[in-house]
Design an enzyme around this catalytic site. Structure first.
Site, PDB file in Angstrom:
ATOM      1  N   THR B 146       0.875  -1.170   0.000  1.00  0.00           N
ATOM      2  CA  THR B 146       0.000   0.000   0.000  1.00  0.00           C
ATOM      3  C   THR B 146       0.914   1.222   0.000  1.00  0.00           C
ATOM      4  O   THR B 146       1.319   1.684  -1.049  1.00  0.00           O
ATOM      5  CB  THR B 146      -0.953  -0.028   1.210  1.00  0.00           C
ATOM      6  OG1 THR B 146      -0.203  -0.202   2.398  1.00  0.00           O
ATOM      7  CG2 THR B 146      -1.953  -1.154   1.068  1.00  0.00           C
ATOM      8  N   LYS B 168       3.024  -6.925   4.012  1.00  0.00           N
ATOM      9  CA  LYS B 168       2.805  -5.517   3.695  1.00  0.00           C
ATOM     10  C   LYS B 168       2.407  -4.795   4.978  1.00  0.00           C
ATOM     11  O   LYS B 168       1.936  -5.410   5.938  1.00  0.00           O
ATOM     12  CB  LYS B 168       1.740  -5.317   2.618  1.00  0.00           C
ATOM     13  CG  LYS B 168       0.335  -5.711   2.963  1.00  0.00           C
ATOM     14  CD  LYS B 168      -0.515  -4.795   3.798  1.00  0.00           C
ATOM     15  CE  LYS B 168      -0.465  -3.338   3.387  1.00  0.00           C
ATOM     16  NZ  LYS B 168      -1.392  -2.548   4.287  1.00  0.00           N
ATOM     17  N   THR B 179      -3.202  -1.825   8.064  1.00  0.00           N
ATOM     18  CA  THR B 179      -3.232  -3.275   8.158  1.00  0.00           C
ATOM     19  C   THR B 179      -1.894  -3.924   7.867  1.00  0.00           C
ATOM     20  O   THR B 179      -1.167  -3.512   6.974  1.00  0.00           O
ATOM     21  CB  THR B 179      -4.264  -3.817   7.171  1.00  0.00           C
ATOM     22  OG1 THR B 179      -5.527  -3.315   7.564  1.00  0.00           O
ATOM     23  CG2 THR B 179      -4.281  -5.329   7.183  1.00  0.00           C
ATOM     24  N   GLU B 259       6.186   4.648   7.398  1.00  0.00           N
ATOM     25  CA  GLU B 259       6.154   5.959   6.755  1.00  0.00           C
ATOM     26  C   GLU B 259       6.078   7.062   7.774  1.00  0.00           C
ATOM     27  O   GLU B 259       5.370   6.968   8.762  1.00  0.00           O
ATOM     28  CB  GLU B 259       4.967   6.055   5.810  1.00  0.00           C
ATOM     29  CG  GLU B 259       5.272   5.359   4.518  1.00  0.00           C
ATOM     30  CD  GLU B 259       4.431   5.889   3.393  1.00  0.00           C
ATOM     31  OE1 GLU B 259       4.106   7.087   3.404  1.00  0.00           O
ATOM     32  OE2 GLU B 259       4.101   5.105   2.516  1.00  0.00           O
ATOM     33  N   ASN B 382      -1.453  10.837   8.083  1.00  0.00           N
ATOM     34  CA  ASN B 382      -2.662  10.292   8.667  1.00  0.00           C
ATOM     35  C   ASN B 382      -3.790  11.307   8.772  1.00  0.00           C
ATOM     36  O   ASN B 382      -4.925  10.953   9.081  1.00  0.00           O
ATOM     37  CB  ASN B 382      -2.356   9.677  10.035  1.00  0.00           C
ATOM     38  CG  ASN B 382      -1.661   8.348   9.880  1.00  0.00           C
ATOM     39  OD1 ASN B 382      -2.225   7.418   9.330  1.00  0.00           O
ATOM     40  ND2 ASN B 382      -0.419   8.266  10.316  1.00  0.00           N
TER      41      ASN B 382
END
Lengths: 387, 387
Positions: B146, B168, B179, B259, B382
């Site tokens: 993702t 992932k 997730t 990230e 976010n």
């Protein structure tokens, strides 16, 4: 307003030179009686600052003459020497006021792991004692500010008696000066046991339901002093009601002044089996960084609300995970744990207050916990504080 | 590397058009046997996505033929329609492969509360099935990414057999795509019970000890498939050892790719009475926003470590709050809960890895939990994700 609004109290706020900014940093509050009742509630952190260790003992017998508070240093994690500093502070206040050191509450706030400059602090106490005045409450409220942008005071008036108060702290969102200190005063006639019960009842539904960033301080202290100077005997329920109103106003002011925050977020859980369950679910939402960052982005991200609700164990809060509703600012964005009304109907950009309501459909109990959004400024201020 | 490194597996990764970016978004992993053992570990969140509800049932009998994974949508909080979509996905894979739908594990990741574009997804399955290859592992690992910046794969070789894997997720620090999905494969001969025990033992000390931001996903899934194609019978301990090595490598890769993070932080608690106590204390530190923001600011703020340690209840972890030591990158900045060596000796700016060690002086148990720092980019990504 502030701690000198009720009868029987004097206060002062001075610059002792503990802060590099030169702003006021030492406050003194004195109870002139005729009664000198005290009650205190402290952080539940196991790592506590020296002044908390000291003040827990002071309030244990329900009697105190004065509270001395300093900003500019938390005196936490300073070992036996730090405790000696607190002891010496109380002794000095006692000498100046002609009371016993065991009746002097001490509160400190600032960086952890640094000793206080005791010479300046003790000289500041002399200065504050000389300036004690029946209208000194506002000056005291100013002297306990750290990163607070405004002094926080309150005055709740009843028939012939009242409750006054001051608080510092910006939730835990303040840049590292995370401590919440609060002094409440009342001229009502009450017993130590009633004062303690009233204070405990008040803090459980106010300060305990403010949770800016989930971090618990080593120094949190809430103290209630009663002088009985009004001559009016109040019931425990009457006192609890007024003290709760005072704490609620101050707690809301802490959230409103949380540095770095752009939104004040009230998470209300309804339809819970018990109030404790409602609090647990609300707290899970207020501790979700993902949800709080979404609020900063004005994004009504109800999926992050649901994923936080789902982390609460079944033994803590009963609910059917497929039957949850979420309203954000009145728009039912989630119905039965699925998509509800159009999320674009929610306008978060236009208001500082955000109201999130989660319906568990499991009972009739409810509770609200306040928090703030997670912002760039929170990260900035908390990453730049001590270096 | 990846899931096709062990014998008996084919895989593919294709672009089904679920992501607006046009990047690969659908992966298929097939176990060609001769054995078709499966074990799974799922999120403990009570609010779970449709594919988790489905896949829990699939793995219950210890047998599965294939795993289909999509990025570009979590299929969480989508109600009965969302579950029907998952069911239809499994049915379609089963039709194409000539197996039973009840033997097809389904995993999804992406935004919560959105239905999947089923036409594109089903067409993507046809495409992936046509491209299944014994060297398709890397393509599958790429298709489940993702916000991951690199595909995460692993291959742990043993004598005549091995464990491969892909994952992932960037801890929970990824911008909302929180997730973590992981598929592990092995050509060892083992039983479903042994596979499940080995997988559980591995995840408890690896993925369960990565905690980027304290947020728990609705979709987390770790699946282990074994083909027995090597013909080598292994013990449960041998399998657990290799699977643990694979999970540890992938978990570390998740933290390294978080990230928005600028530091990977290992919080190690030593001197605990029990391993569970060590984990609880470490987790309290990794969940402190104040501490994590300090790390971002390259500030070795041990006071924030101590105040987080102090929040752990006594019944969870025994320790004397006055006897705690803290080392940061080897420098003992806190001794006996007070000031230790000069904090300026700690250089955090120079390294991505930060090692925090807390000594409870209460026993011999220890544990490490990994996290990341709290950064501007975390908040940015976010807060900007779903709008």
């Amino acid at each position: 307003m502030s701690v000198t609004a009720p009868l029987g109290f004097r206060a002062a706020g001075v610059t002792a030179g503990l802060k590099s900014s030169g702003a006021p940093d030492l406050a003194l509050v004195v109870n002139d009686g005729p009664e000198r009742v005290v009650a205190g509630v402290f952080t539940t952190n196991r790592v506590v600052a020296a002044p908390v260790v000291w003040s827990r003992q002071v309030v244990a017998d329900g009697r105190a003459d004065a509270v001395v508070l300093n900003s500019g240093g938390a005196n936490a994690c300073t070992g036996p020497d730090g405790f000696a500093d607190t002891h010496r502070t109380a002794e000095h206040v006692a000498d100046v006021l002609g009371v016993s050191a065991g009746d002097v509450v001490v509160c400190s706030t600032g960086l952890i792991g640094e000793r206080l400059p005791m010479d300046r602090l003790l000289a500041g106490i002399d200065d504050a004692a000389a300036q004690l005045a029946a209208d000194g409450g506002p000056a005291a409220a100013t002297a306990i500010m750290t990163t607070d942008s405004v002094a926080k005071t309150v005055h709740i008036e009843r028939d012939g008696w009242s409750v006054g108060g001051m608080a510092k702290g910006a939730g835990m969102l303040a840049p590292g000066l995370a401590t919440m200190l609060c002094v409440l005063t009342s001229d009502a006639v009450t017993s130590p046991d009633e004062a303690h019960a009233a204070l405990r009842a008040a803090t459980v539904v106010t300060f305990d339901r403010v949770d800016s960033d989930g971090c618990m301080s080593t120094n949190d202290t809430v103290v209630l002093l009663t002088s009985g100077a009004s001559g009016i005997r109040v019931s425990e329920a009457e006192l609890a009601d007024a003290v709760t109103a005072a704490c609620a106003a101050l707690a809301r002011a802490l959230v409103a002044d949380a540095e770095g925050a752009t939104h004040d977020v009230a998470v209300t859980v309804v339809g819970a089996q018990t109030e404790a369950a409602a609090v647990a679910v609300a707290r899970a939402v207020t501790r979700s960084n993902l949800f709080k960052a979404a609020v900063f982005g004005n994004d009504p991200n109800w999926g992050r609300v649901l994923s936080a609700v789902g982390t609460v164990p079944e033994e803590v809060a009963a609910f059917d995970a497929a039957q949850l509703d979420v309203r954000i600012n009145g728009v039912q964005v989630c119905r039965a744990s699925g998509v509800g009304e159009d999320r674009t109907l929610v306008d978060l950009a236009g208001s500082r207050e955000v109201h999130v309501e989660v319906d568990l459909h499991a009972g009739d109990a409810r509770a609200t916990v306040w928090t703030n959004d997670l912002t760039h400024d929170y990260v900035h201020e908390n990453s730049a504080y001590s270096t």
